[in-house]
Scaffold this motif. Structure first.
Motif, mmCIF file in Angstrom:
data_model
loop_
_atom_site.group_PDB
_atom_site.id
_atom_site.type_symbol
_atom_site.label_atom_id
_atom_site.label_comp_id
_atom_site.label_asym_id
_atom_site.label_seq_id
_atom_site.Cartn_x
_atom_site.Cartn_y
_atom_site.Cartn_z
ATOM 1 N N PHE A 131 34.343 -19.910 -19.546
ATOM 2 C CA PHE A 131 34.223 -19.663 -18.116
ATOM 3 C C PHE A 131 34.613 -20.884 -17.283
ATOM 4 C CE2 PHE A 131 30.115 -21.323 -19.482
ATOM 5 C CZ PHE A 131 29.852 -22.304 -18.537
ATOM 6 N N ALA A 132 34.937 -20.613 -16.033
ATOM 7 C CA ALA A 132 35.204 -21.664 -15.057
ATOM 8 C C ALA A 132 34.864 -21.108 -13.680
ATOM 9 C CB ALA A 132 36.656 -22.113 -15.105
ATOM 10 N N ASP A 133 34.327 -21.978 -12.812
ATOM 11 C CA ASP A 133 34.060 -21.560 -11.443
ATOM 12 C C ASP A 133 34.294 -22.732 -10.492
ATOM 13 O OD1 ASP A 133 31.425 -23.011 -10.737
ATOM 14 O OD2 ASP A 133 30.879 -21.975 -12.585
ATOM 15 N N TYR A 134 34.530 -22.399 -9.242
ATOM 16 C CA TYR A 134 34.771 -23.420 -8.214
ATOM 17 C C TYR A 134 34.148 -22.938 -6.912
ATOM 18 C CZ TYR A 134 37.123 -26.955 -5.413
ATOM 19 O OH TYR A 134 37.382 -28.007 -4.582
ATOM 20 N N SER A 135 33.391 -23.812 -6.269
ATOM 21 C CA SER A 135 32.679 -23.456 -5.046
ATOM 22 C C SER A 135 33.192 -24.245 -3.848
ATOM 23 C CB SER A 135 31.178 -23.710 -5.208
ATOM 24 O OG SER A 135 30.632 -22.906 -6.228
ATOM 25 N N VAL A 136 33.353 -23.540 -2.748
ATOM 26 C CA VAL A 136 33.687 -24.143 -1.462
ATOM 27 C C VAL A 136 32.732 -23.577 -0.438
ATOM 28 C CG1 VAL A 136 35.443 -24.467 0.310
ATOM 29 C CG2 VAL A 136 36.119 -24.381 -2.094
ATOM 30 N N SER A 137 31.878 -24.435 0.112
ATOM 31 C CA SER A 137 30.875 -23.992 1.074
ATOM 32 C C SER A 137 30.014 -22.903 0.428
ATOM 33 C CB SER A 137 31.553 -23.493 2.356
ATOM 34 O OG SER A 137 30.583 -23.157 3.340
ATOM 35 N N LEU A 138 29.949 -21.711 1.024
ATOM 36 C CA LEU A 138 29.114 -20.639 0.495
ATOM 37 C C LEU A 138 29.864 -19.709 -0.452
ATOM 38 C CD1 LEU A 138 27.133 -19.659 3.727
ATOM 39 C CD2 LEU A 138 26.442 -21.218 1.891
ATOM 40 N N LEU A 139 31.138 -19.977 -0.709
ATOM 41 C CA LEU A 139 31.950 -19.115 -1.565
ATOM 42 C C LEU A 139 32.102 -19.711 -2.963
ATOM 43 C CD1 LEU A 139 34.836 -18.080 0.848
ATOM 44 C CD2 LEU A 139 32.836 -16.731 0.195
ATOM 45 N N THR A 140 32.019 -18.856 -3.971
ATOM 46 C CA THR A 140 32.252 -19.269 -5.352
ATOM 47 C C THR A 140 33.221 -18.302 -6.020
ATOM 48 O OG1 THR A 140 30.046 -20.240 -5.600
ATOM 49 C CG2 THR A 140 31.222 -19.679 -7.617
ATOM 50 N N GLY A 141 34.320 -18.825 -6.509
ATOM 51 C CA GLY A 141 35.256 -18.041 -7.297
ATOM 52 C C GLY A 141 35.069 -18.366 -8.765
ATOM 53 N N SER A 142 35.156 -17.356 -9.627
ATOM 54 C CA SER A 142 34.919 -17.593 -11.040
ATOM 55 C C SER A 142 35.814 -16.713 -11.902
ATOM 56 C CB SER A 142 33.447 -17.336 -11.403
ATOM 57 O OG SER A 142 33.108 -15.985 -11.162
ATOM 58 N N VAL A 143 36.067 -17.188 -13.109
ATOM 59 C CA VAL A 143 36.798 -16.412 -14.102
ATOM 60 C C VAL A 143 36.091 -16.603 -15.439
ATOM 61 C CG1 VAL A 143 38.399 -18.306 -14.610
ATOM 62 C CG2 VAL A 143 39.060 -15.944 -15.118
ATOM 63 N N ALA A 144 36.025 -15.548 -16.246
ATOM 64 C CA ALA A 144 35.359 -15.624 -17.549
ATOM 65 C C ALA A 144 36.091 -14.745 -18.547
ATOM 66 C CB ALA A 144 33.893 -15.195 -17.435
ATOM 67 N N ALA A 145 36.229 -15.250 -19.772
ATOM 68 C CA ALA A 145 36.828 -14.486 -20.868
ATOM 69 C C ALA A 145 35.767 -14.261 -21.928
ATOM 70 C CB ALA A 145 38.017 -15.233 -21.449
ATOM 71 N N TYR A 146 35.658 -13.013 -22.422
ATOM 72 C CA TYR A 146 34.669 -12.642 -23.431
ATOM 73 C C TYR A 146 35.381 -12.113 -24.659
ATOM 74 C CZ TYR A 146 31.095 -12.840 -19.764
ATOM 75 O OH TYR A 146 30.252 -13.246 -18.765
ATOM 76 N N GLN A 147 35.251 -12.803 -25.786
ATOM 77 C CA GLN A 147 35.898 -12.419 -27.030
ATOM 78 C C GLN A 147 34.862 -11.951 -28.049
ATOM 79 O OE1 GLN A 147 39.241 -12.230 -28.162
ATOM 80 N NE2 GLN A 147 38.152 -11.237 -29.850
ATOM 81 N N ASP A 148 35.067 -10.766 -28.592
ATOM 82 C CA ASP A 148 34.194 -10.244 -29.641
ATOM 83 C C ASP A 148 34.249 -11.167 -30.855
ATOM 84 O OD1 ASP A 148 32.841 -8.667 -31.539
ATOM 85 O OD2 ASP A 148 34.706 -7.616 -32.056
ATOM 86 N N ILE A 149 33.094 -11.614 -31.334
ATOM 87 C CA ILE A 149 33.045 -12.484 -32.518
ATOM 88 C C ILE A 149 32.227 -11.840 -33.631
ATOM 89 C CG2 ILE A 149 33.413 -14.648 -31.278
ATOM 90 C CD1 ILE A 149 30.369 -15.080 -31.310
ATOM 91 N N ALA A 150 31.849 -10.577 -33.459
ATOM 92 C CA ALA A 150 31.014 -9.896 -34.454
ATOM 93 C C ALA A 150 31.775 -8.802 -35.185
ATOM 94 C CB ALA A 150 29.778 -9.308 -33.787
ATOM 95 N N GLY A 151 33.074 -8.647 -34.904
ATOM 96 C CA GLY A 151 33.855 -7.626 -35.578
ATOM 97 C C GLY A 151 33.502 -6.217 -35.162
ATOM 98 N N THR A 152 33.065 -6.029 -33.923
ATOM 99 C CA THR A 152 32.695 -4.699 -33.449
ATOM 100 C C THR A 152 33.885 -3.920 -32.899
ATOM 101 O OG1 THR A 152 32.184 -5.480 -31.201
ATOM 102 C CG2 THR A 152 30.401 -5.553 -32.836
ATOM 103 N N GLY A 153 35.030 -4.564 -32.776
ATOM 104 C CA GLY A 153 36.209 -3.911 -32.221
ATOM 105 C C GLY A 153 36.265 -3.939 -30.709
ATOM 106 N N GLN A 154 35.399 -4.733 -30.075
ATOM 107 C CA GLN A 154 35.367 -4.751 -28.622
ATOM 108 C C GLN A 154 36.327 -5.754 -28.007
ATOM 109 O OE1 GLN A 154 31.760 -4.202 -26.469
ATOM 110 N NE2 GLN A 154 30.655 -3.338 -28.189
ATOM 111 N N GLY A 155 37.114 -6.433 -28.818
ATOM 112 C CA GLY A 155 38.259 -7.189 -28.334
ATOM 113 C C GLY A 155 37.960 -8.253 -27.305
ATOM 114 N N LEU A 156 38.820 -8.300 -26.288
ATOM 115 C CA LEU A 156 38.775 -9.354 -25.273
ATOM 116 C C LEU A 156 38.717 -8.749 -23.880
ATOM 117 C CD1 LEU A 156 39.154 -12.385 -24.398
ATOM 118 C CD2 LEU A 156 41.621 -11.888 -24.397
ATOM 119 N N LEU A 157 37.825 -9.293 -23.067
ATOM 120 C CA LEU A 157 37.736 -8.927 -21.656
ATOM 121 C C LEU A 157 37.849 -10.185 -20.810
ATOM 122 C CD1 LEU A 157 34.745 -6.550 -22.145
ATOM 123 C CD2 LEU A 157 36.843 -5.804 -21.043
#
Length: 268
Positions: A131-157
């Protein structure tokens, strides 16, 4: 720590909750900065209301622990992030870059609904979150990547969110903003695809999927300091499935509602 998410909408709500908990800590007069070696510990019970599976018509209610624990704003256990670290952080919480092992309660079982019989199960499991985020005043923009590590087939979001934090009083914080989630081909195939074999077993038509936009959503959050030790919170995410997730024969409802509520006790 300030993080936001949009993982399938359940963690979206909790991601918004985590972000605004951190903001609330910054504004809370009962929390006195004491230098580098500082623990923050807040725990309590929580409830999560979310779709039984992606695209489900029915909702399910789950009791969950509500954790907000951090050391020196570096190592943390917060929301659905079981354990994480801010590898980089800016002065005054201007930005964070890090990684975490995140819990994910999203799953799909044939027993969830009669029309799922023959599709097989998709199990829940932990994910590696970057993840990464950046804040300016009252605003926060963020991005996050989630990778399945348990072999459930849920891939990447991959999710992107923009949140406005509005401290209405010293004890009452409201936060809201839009976001979107992208899913890779493995995720869409597991959760929304119907193979020839699954079609024959379930009676649903075959449905091929590809990587693309999973959903767009709106996060809303409120927290209230009941006292110096107790804080209540409510996070709501309303989303709408897109692309293959919206048109899959598995999907019964495109609109997704997720609610997380909790009451926490601050130990320090």
């Amino acid at each position: 720590m300030k993080v936001s998410h949009a993982l399938q909408c359940v963690p979206i709500a909790f991601g918004c909750l985590c972000l605004t908990h951190a903001f609330a800590d910054d504004q809370d007069p009962s929390v006195s900065p004491s230098g580098a070696d500082e623990w923050k510990v807040s725990v309590g019970p929580g409830l999560m209301l979310s779709p039984k599976y992606p695209g489900a018509r029915e909702l399910r209610l789950l009791p969950i622990p509500s954790l907000d624990i951090s050391y020196d704003d570096r190592i943390f256990s917060q929301g659905l992030d079981l354990i994480g670290i801010n590898v980089l952080k800016g002065k005054g919480d201007a930005y964070h870059v890090g990684a975490a092992i995140s819990l994910d309660f999203q799953s799909r079982n044939e027993s969830d609904d009669p029309h799922l019989h023959g599709l097989g199960n998709v199990n829940e499991g932990p994910k590696l979150k970057l993840f990464a985020d950046y804040s300016v005043s009252l605003l926060t923009g963020s991005v996050a990547a989630y990778q399945d590590i348990a072999g459930t087939g849920q891939g990447l979001l991959v999710s992107a969110d923009l949140v406005a934090n509005l401290p209405l009083t010293s004890r009452f914080l409201v936060s809201f903003g839009p976001g979107a989630t992208w899913a890779n081909a493995e995720y869409t195939r597991s959760l929304f695809g119907v193979s020839a074999g699954q079609s024959a077993a379930s009676g649903l038509p075959t449905f091929n999927t590809s990587a693309g936009l999973r959903d767009v959503h709106l996060n809303a959050y409120a927290s209230y300091d009941i006292s110096k030790k107790w804080v209540g919170s409510l996070a709501v995410t309303v989303g709408r499935l897109q692309h293959d997730a919206a048109h899959s024969p598995i999907t019964e409802r495109r609109d997704e509602l997720n609610i997380v509520t909790a009451i926490n006790y601050r130990f320090r």
